[in-house]
Design an enzyme around this catalytic site. Sequence first.
Site, PDB file in Angstrom:
ATOM      1  N   ARG A  68     -84.360  45.518 -44.371  1.00  4.51           N
ATOM      2  CA  ARG A  68     -83.763  44.945 -43.160  1.00  4.51           C
ATOM      3  C   ARG A  68     -84.821  44.316 -42.265  1.00  4.51           C
ATOM      4  O   ARG A  68     -84.574  43.277 -41.645  1.00  4.51           O
ATOM      5  CB  ARG A  68     -82.956  46.028 -42.429  1.00  4.51           C
ATOM      6  CG  ARG A  68     -81.714  46.377 -43.217  1.00  4.51           C
ATOM      7  CD  ARG A  68     -80.834  47.440 -42.592  1.00  4.51           C
ATOM      8  NE  ARG A  68     -79.571  47.492 -43.355  1.00  4.51           N
ATOM      9  CZ  ARG A  68     -78.573  48.322 -43.096  1.00  4.51           C
ATOM     10  NH1 ARG A  68     -78.665  49.206 -42.124  1.00  4.51           N
ATOM     11  NH2 ARG A  68     -77.473  48.277 -43.828  1.00  4.51           N
ATOM     12  N   GLN A  99     -75.351  46.546 -38.386  1.00  2.00           N
ATOM     13  CA  GLN A  99     -76.616  46.931 -37.764  1.00  2.00           C
ATOM     14  C   GLN A  99     -76.347  47.581 -36.408  1.00  2.00           C
ATOM     15  O   GLN A  99     -76.964  48.593 -36.058  1.00  2.00           O
ATOM     16  CB  GLN A  99     -77.516  45.702 -37.570  1.00  2.00           C
ATOM     17  CG  GLN A  99     -77.798  44.903 -38.820  1.00  2.00           C
ATOM     18  CD  GLN A  99     -78.488  45.715 -39.898  1.00  2.00           C
ATOM     19  OE1 GLN A  99     -79.303  46.578 -39.608  1.00  2.00           O
ATOM     20  NE2 GLN A  99     -78.139  45.477 -41.145  1.00  2.00           N
ATOM     21  N   TYR A 155     -76.298  39.156 -44.829  1.00  3.01           N
ATOM     22  CA  TYR A 155     -76.655  40.086 -45.914  1.00  3.01           C
ATOM     23  C   TYR A 155     -77.544  41.235 -45.455  1.00  3.01           C
ATOM     24  O   TYR A 155     -77.970  41.278 -44.319  1.00  3.01           O
ATOM     25  CB  TYR A 155     -77.172  39.357 -47.139  1.00  3.01           C
ATOM     26  CG  TYR A 155     -78.435  38.526 -47.103  1.00  3.01           C
ATOM     27  CD1 TYR A 155     -79.371  38.602 -46.100  1.00  3.01           C
ATOM     28  CD2 TYR A 155     -78.675  37.659 -48.159  1.00  3.01           C
ATOM     29  CE1 TYR A 155     -80.525  37.838 -46.145  1.00  3.01           C
ATOM     30  CE2 TYR A 155     -79.838  36.892 -48.208  1.00  3.01           C
ATOM     31  CZ  TYR A 155     -80.756  36.995 -47.197  1.00  3.01           C
ATOM     32  OH  TYR A 155     -81.895  36.249 -47.250  1.00  3.01           O
ATOM     33  N   GLU A 156     -77.722  42.160 -46.344  1.00  2.04           N
ATOM     34  CA  GLU A 156     -78.486  43.389 -46.039  1.00  2.04           C
ATOM     35  C   GLU A 156     -77.836  44.148 -44.870  1.00  2.04           C
ATOM     36  O   GLU A 156     -78.509  44.761 -44.051  1.00  2.04           O
ATOM     37  CB  GLU A 156     -79.931  43.001 -45.717  1.00  2.04           C
ATOM     38  CG  GLU A 156     -80.973  44.057 -46.051  1.00  2.04           C
ATOM     39  CD  GLU A 156     -80.910  44.570 -47.463  1.00  2.04           C
ATOM     40  OE1 GLU A 156     -80.808  43.754 -48.400  1.00  2.04           O
ATOM     41  OE2 GLU A 156     -80.921  45.796 -47.635  1.00  2.04           O
ATOM     42  N   GLY A 157     -76.494  44.123 -44.858  1.00  3.88           N
ATOM     43  CA  GLY A 157     -75.744  44.739 -43.761  1.00  3.88           C
ATOM     44  C   GLY A 157     -75.470  43.706 -42.689  1.00  3.88           C
ATOM     45  O   GLY A 157     -76.378  43.314 -41.962  1.00  3.88           O
TER      46      GLY A 157
END
Lengths: 597, 597
Positions: A296, A447, A440-442
């Site tokens: 992240r 977050q 992406y990546e959450g």
Amino acid sequence: MPSYKAPVDDVLFLLNDVIGIEKYNNVPGFADATPDLVKAILEEGAKLCEEVLQPLNRIGDEQGCTRHEDGRVTTPEGFKAAYDKYTEGGWVGLSADPDYGGQGLPHTLSAVMSEFLSAANMAFAMYPGLAQGAIAALTLHGSDAQKATYLPKLIAGEWLGTMNLTEPHCGTDLGLLKTKAVPNGDGSYAITGTKIFISSGDNDLVDNIIHLVLARIEGAPEGTKGISLFVVPKVRVNADGSLGAANAVECGALEHKMGIHGNATCVMNYDGATGWLVGEENKGLRAMFTMMNEARLGVGIQGLAQSEVAYQNAVDYARERRQGRAISGVKEPEQSADPIIVHPDVRRMLMSMKAFNEAARALILWTAIRGDVAHRGTDTAERQAAEDLMGLMTPVIKGVITDTGFQNTVMAQQVYGGHGYIAEWGMEQFVRDARISMIYEGANGIQALDLVGRKLPANGGRAVMAFFQEVGEYVVAHQDDEAMAPFIGPLKTGLETLQQATMWFMQNAMAKPDNAGAGSTDYMHLFGLVALGYMWAQIAKAAQEAVASGNGNAAFCETKLATGRYFMERIMPETAAHLARIQFGADSMMALPAEAF
Amino acid sequence: MPSYKAPVDDVLFLLNDVIGIEKYNNVPGFADATPDLVKAILEEGAKLCEEVLQPLNRIGDEQGCTRHEDGRVTTPEGFKAAYDKYTEGGWVGLSADPDYGGQGLPHTLSAVMSEFLSAANMAFAMYPGLAQGAIAALTLHGSDAQKATYLPKLIAGEWLGTMNLTEPHCGTDLGLLKTKAVPNGDGSYAITGTKIFISSGDNDLVDNIIHLVLARIEGAPEGTKGISLFVVPKVRVNADGSLGAANAVECGALEHKMGIHGNATCVMNYDGATGWLVGEENKGLRAMFTMMNEARLGVGIQGLAQSEVAYQNAVDYARERRQGRAISGVKEPEQSADPIIVHPDVRRMLMSMKAFNEAARALILWTAIRGDVAHRGTDTAERQAAEDLMGLMTPVIKGVITDTGFQNTVMAQQVYGGHGYIAEWGMEQFVRDARISMIYEGANGIQALDLVGRKLPANGGRAVMAFFQEVGEYVVAHQDDEAMAPFIGPLKTGLETLQQATMWFMQNAMAKPDNAGAGSTDYMHLFGLVALGYMWAQIAKAAQEAVASGNGNAAFCETKLATGRYFMERIMPETAAHLARIQFGADSMMALPAEAF
């Protein structure tokens, strides 16, 4: 055509004068990173990014990747040659474990290099970027045999790696995933299922690709407690390390995306592919989470990178393009018009980007150093404190820097007027490429929930209390310093605002969790503003000290002070609006039945 | 694939219950627009947009336009057939002059139809949209002969039209333009020069295209005072109205753009093309300005349109996509996960879009009606008051609704997570298409300067004083109405904030004009929030009255009240941040020398 100049001087100022990297020489790897070596490394990396990778950025966007009938995927023209230069330079292993061929330097330097790479060519940078995820997964959770098989090749850049989480019906909610793992009886598993949105999933840069795959072992519990992590090489590796038969995994299709065309985003079909368990059975999600902070942070860096390169090009354009006259009086009467950088509203856009980027870079480095301490530090208390702060700041960096980084690419495009909308100028590519980093990546909403729902309450609020204490002590220590008044005043107000918001959650979100969800995105941005404001205060202090000592570049330092003042005046006032929104809670947000939309 | 449903009910509620269109029956054309006729027209228009134009939106994006070797430009598959349906329906002439074949209905109805068209297919809508500009130019400034030659064909949709302003070296600063007009001696001129970014510049939808072109007559003064307006048909028109020889104008190239691929954005080469002066010599810029309000209102409508269609699809997805569980407790235990519309942060995105769109639509109609009164009204004082308010609100609508409309398309895309980044889902097209609306017809920074530098001080501040008085009186009239308290309180605060900002400019911008430029964009957005808040107060009042009278749809009205409360709680707090930024003035913004960026 856009250009890019890696901000080496700014990074060196941050590392040496603001953060004081020499304070961390007790952390393994840091003592080797002498100021001269760091400078030499960054200058060499900058050259590669500016001269080799940046010129391929438009080509990558125009050509995209190609999937051939036999399932092979080829990357845009020039990517393979550039990748070879990248690996020859030893960049993959910069901060990797020396036992497996890495150079063992601080991860913080890799974070710097990540910014340069992503700014020059984000789609390209994702190939080695994803491999870093696979390296981290195997380093932390792989068996000795797995490490010996995969790490040297990955760290040398001879092979690449991917992370396979998402499936068509589940992204955020991985508890729903269906990919199956059936024991083969020989210690390996047969992996079957479809994974989507797999960045760098297949490509022609290397001979082998090491897929890290989340799957459910036959008979495992439902939900998140039955997910295991597997390593599945594209080509099976013989006992002697040579390549064997192809594995039963293939890129089924390439996604047609808004941007990052040069990266192969694949649908990956696993059809009884042979894989090996990494770590413990059913603990796959936990294994992924231990890598999440780095991943992240890496996406946050992408947000900064696109913001920075877009800003640089907007500055160039604003200096060259002539339209109209300064309202304060003609500036260049011998020309038919003044350059548009004379116009306050153009300045507003440039200053907003500059003031954000420089603080975002500081915050990323401040956090990356805490990551190094957390992973390598020798003092348990220091490690824990560093891990707390890194965990706390990770969703803030990912969410805020990608949200604002994207907005900045839009702003930079706006400076170009109509030309910003035309592909040849390259500005619209920055917007399209940057957009993915918010997703992406959450996704950034996730977050915000991670921050409010997990990081805030963790260990009785230990991390957030430590951050408030650190910033609070900084404010107290400098509040009588008149030269720091333009920075300390707004920072103090921002901190108090953030503390009020935190208190409001404590008082209102227990009984009604929707109140936390309703305010989470505002809270994340409020947190980000205070953290960035804290960075500006420290940058200003360092700039003042450099000027006072006569050692600093006076013009550079004056620019820092003016830019920091702009941040405090123009960007910090947003904190109050965030608090106001948070304190209204969830009522009006949740009032409507779903059918009323 | 995305879908679209034109918000006919919402428009009818706004026209009938909120704005009270029947109050305007003294304005020519309005009495003919009975509630039943308006409803019938809008339902018919909605059908065309939903069933014919929307399905072509993705095709248009994928195929784009093609320029052939002979210079001809063809539009995407299906556009020509759709255009024929559009003209057969008589839509071009809906509010055009009946003397030339128009139906003479209020322009306000055309504004509604513009929203539907742009939401269904923005690239398509720009073809007839640009023709409206040519119709307006010729109606207002053309000679009787020019009107007779061009208007009937344009109003029937048999021909299209374009506006040619921008050149490679000048967009905002038209004083720099170089295109030349040399008298031919027969009353016509030979036009030579290159125009860029010409929307709908060439296409295969019609037999002739009527270009309105800004050029400089040989020997004319430099700068903006030497610019004249010309009509240059693609194909010359014989005295009997039949088509003659091709004119010396050609599309030299199509631009490669971020979006609106279905519209042909042309480089137009004029090589001694025959043109005729429209209006007076050297008064071309003034002639363009008289059409500017309508054109800018039209672009504001595009911003709303993209925001609306993106919102609708985000709602559909949020109702269908299942990920995770509601934090307030499982909502659908029989399913493996709840629909994501249960999550507060998803609600935040949906409610923000909904609360913005509905007020933006109200503000556009409120302003469009003032446009009708200004152009057609029979009472001089009413006309002037309407023209003042329309002129004042035009930059606000253009700047704020396109800025926020674009942000909303990004937000709608975000609701889709990873799928939002994939072309097939159609969400990223809305983002790319919406982006242009912030740039063309005067970039939004120019709108802000128009508001602060031109519209505010015009006639001693008459327009802004009238607006403040109107809103102030509304606040006073409803401040004792308890049911209106959630709306009147924030509106009152917002108005006071706006008045403070206005006062600050009066006190600080005369001596230092950069202070006005530095705060202009914040001021425009502050103004927009107050105007939208004023709309929400009126919508709420109408909803309360409809419920009280028992005539309204109770669920519809309750939804309006909850949405309006959300706007007041979550969106209005931004006003304070705008004021804070404005009051810091230009100092930190203008501090750096150009080389310090």
